[in-house]
Design an enzyme around this catalytic site. Structure first.
Site, PDB file in Angstrom:
ATOM      1  N   LYS A  59      -7.827   9.744  15.308  1.00  0.00           N
ATOM      2  CA  LYS A  59      -9.111   9.711  16.045  1.00  0.00           C
ATOM      3  C   LYS A  59      -9.927  10.982  15.785  1.00  0.00           C
ATOM      4  CE  LYS A  59      -7.382   9.365  20.166  1.00  0.00           C
ATOM      5  NZ  LYS A  59      -5.947   9.339  19.890  1.00  0.00           N
ATOM      6  N   ARG A 138      -8.509   8.313  29.050  1.00  0.00           N
ATOM      7  CA  ARG A 138      -7.127   8.054  28.647  1.00  0.00           C
ATOM      8  C   ARG A 138      -6.360   7.297  29.718  1.00  0.00           C
ATOM      9  NH1 ARG A 138      -6.282  12.388  24.879  1.00  0.00           N
ATOM     10  NH2 ARG A 138      -4.257  12.300  23.881  1.00  0.00           N
ATOM     11  N   ARG A 177       0.988  16.898  10.676  1.00  0.00           N
ATOM     12  CA  ARG A 177      -0.381  17.360  10.938  1.00  0.00           C
ATOM     13  C   ARG A 177      -0.449  18.887  11.070  1.00  0.00           C
ATOM     14  NH1 ARG A 177      -3.788  14.555  15.608  1.00  0.00           N
ATOM     15  NH2 ARG A 177      -2.355  15.494  17.081  1.00  0.00           N
ATOM     16  N   ARG A 210       0.369  22.184  15.978  1.00  0.00           N
ATOM     17  CA  ARG A 210       0.166  22.162  17.432  1.00  0.00           C
ATOM     18  C   ARG A 210       1.515  22.041  18.126  1.00  0.00           C
ATOM     19  NH1 ARG A 210      -4.319  17.551  18.370  1.00  0.00           N
ATOM     20  NH2 ARG A 210      -2.807  17.067  19.984  1.00  0.00           N
ATOM     21  N   ARG A 221       4.373  11.978  24.319  1.00  0.00           N
ATOM     22  CA  ARG A 221       2.968  11.557  24.175  1.00  0.00           C
ATOM     23  C   ARG A 221       2.860  10.069  23.886  1.00  0.00           C
ATOM     24  NH1 ARG A 221       1.228  15.322  19.614  1.00  0.00           N
ATOM     25  NH2 ARG A 221      -0.818  14.369  19.689  1.00  0.00           N
TER      26      ARG A 221
END
Ligand code: ADP
Length: 285
Positions: A59, A138, A177, A210, A221
């Protein structure tokens, strides 16, 4: 060579699909006391979009790629929390400190804290030409609050783009990532490698992993997504706003697919040309 549409607006296909056009987001990242150096231009029908999808679906990358093409602001709640996390300890409110703890564990920040933060920045949603919300709403509670806020101002969403991807691909994307500590651009150790190892292509900042992209937080998550965020798909489907996109392929391919669907939608609604990207933002190709 550049071609323009009948009303003088450029055709978006002339912006390379992997080109990111960064816009100032100071007011969103730092709060209402900060001002952005440039805001989106005037559009009769600005795009007001939500991006939905599991963590790691891309996203943030899509929001970055779409922002320049649609001339809108990229409003990511995760980026606001990360920007707050970089501030000195004494500059963080108790609520923000608590929010950062939730984030580190990969859990959702409570609705009341998230809403307080978004409400404070509501001018980015209500007064800015157009926006892409990334990471918000969310939960159903957040979605209801946003709906109420926009309805009061007689504003409506253009669409809710839902990026779909199989679970194993999501885990692969998240664990590889890397994020720029300075400008927040996103890279991947194999799929979207920076030109120089661990250095951002755009600003030269250091790339880091992260905390919530570590394996233990990824599981938390994904569970939070299934429990709290997946129900939003039905919520927006019922409102006739859902635009599903299969998020496989390169970021350039996915953004091209997204733009095609948005173009189709704009054409159906009869407001296509006004919503195309603006020429002055396109780099020379
Ligand atoms: P991703 O989509 O990759 O999980 P984000 O950058 O959107 O990441 O968000 C990172 C974290 O920030 C979330 O895991 C959560 O802890 C917190 N967060 C961001 N937005 C929200 C929100 N709208 N509601 C609750 N928590 C949020």
């Amino acid at each position: 060579m550049t071609t323009v549409t009948a009303n003088g607006t450029p055709r978006r296909k002339f912006i390379g699909m992997n080109v990111i056009i960064k816009k100032d987001r100071s007011a969103w990242l730092q709060g209402p006391s900060a001002k952005c150096s440039a805001v989106p231009g005037e559009h009769k029908h600005p795009w007001r979009l939500i991006l939905l999808g599991a963590p790691g679906v891309g996203k943030g990358t899509q929001a970055e790629l779409l922002t320049g093409r649609l001339d809108v602001c990229h409003l990511s709640t995760g980026d606001v929390f990360r920007a707050a996390g970089e501030r000195l300890d004494r500059d963080q409110s108790p609520a923000m400190k608590e929010a950062l703890e939730y984030m580190r564990r990969g859990e959702l920040v409570p609705d009341s804290t998230v809403w307080e933060m978004v409400r404070e920045r509501s001018s980015c949603i209500l007064d800015c030409g157009g926006f892409i919300l990334d990471g918000f709403p969310r939960t159903l509670g957040q979605a209801e609050s946003l709906k109420e806020l926009m309805e009061k101002e007689k504003l409506s969403l253009s669409a809710v783009v839902n990026y779909e991807l199989p679970l194993d691909e999501i885990v692969r994307r998240l664990s590889g990532r890397r994020t720029c500590g300075k400008c927040k651009s996103v890279f991947h150790v194999t799929e979207r490698r920076p030109k120089a190892e661990a250095v951002c292509d755009h600003c030269g900042g250091r790339l880091y992993q992260r905390e919530d992209d570590r394996p233990e937080a990824i599981t938390v998550r994904l569970e939070a997504y299934e429990r709290s965020t997946a129900p939003l798909i039905q919520f927006y489907k019922d409102l006739g706003l859902l635009l599903p996109i299969v998020a496989t392929g390169s970021p350039g391919e996915i953004v091209a697919q997204t733009m095609d669907k948005l173009d189709e939608l704009a054409a159906q609604r009869g407001d296509g040309d006004d919503r195309r990207t603006t020429l002055h933002l396109a780099p020379k190709l």
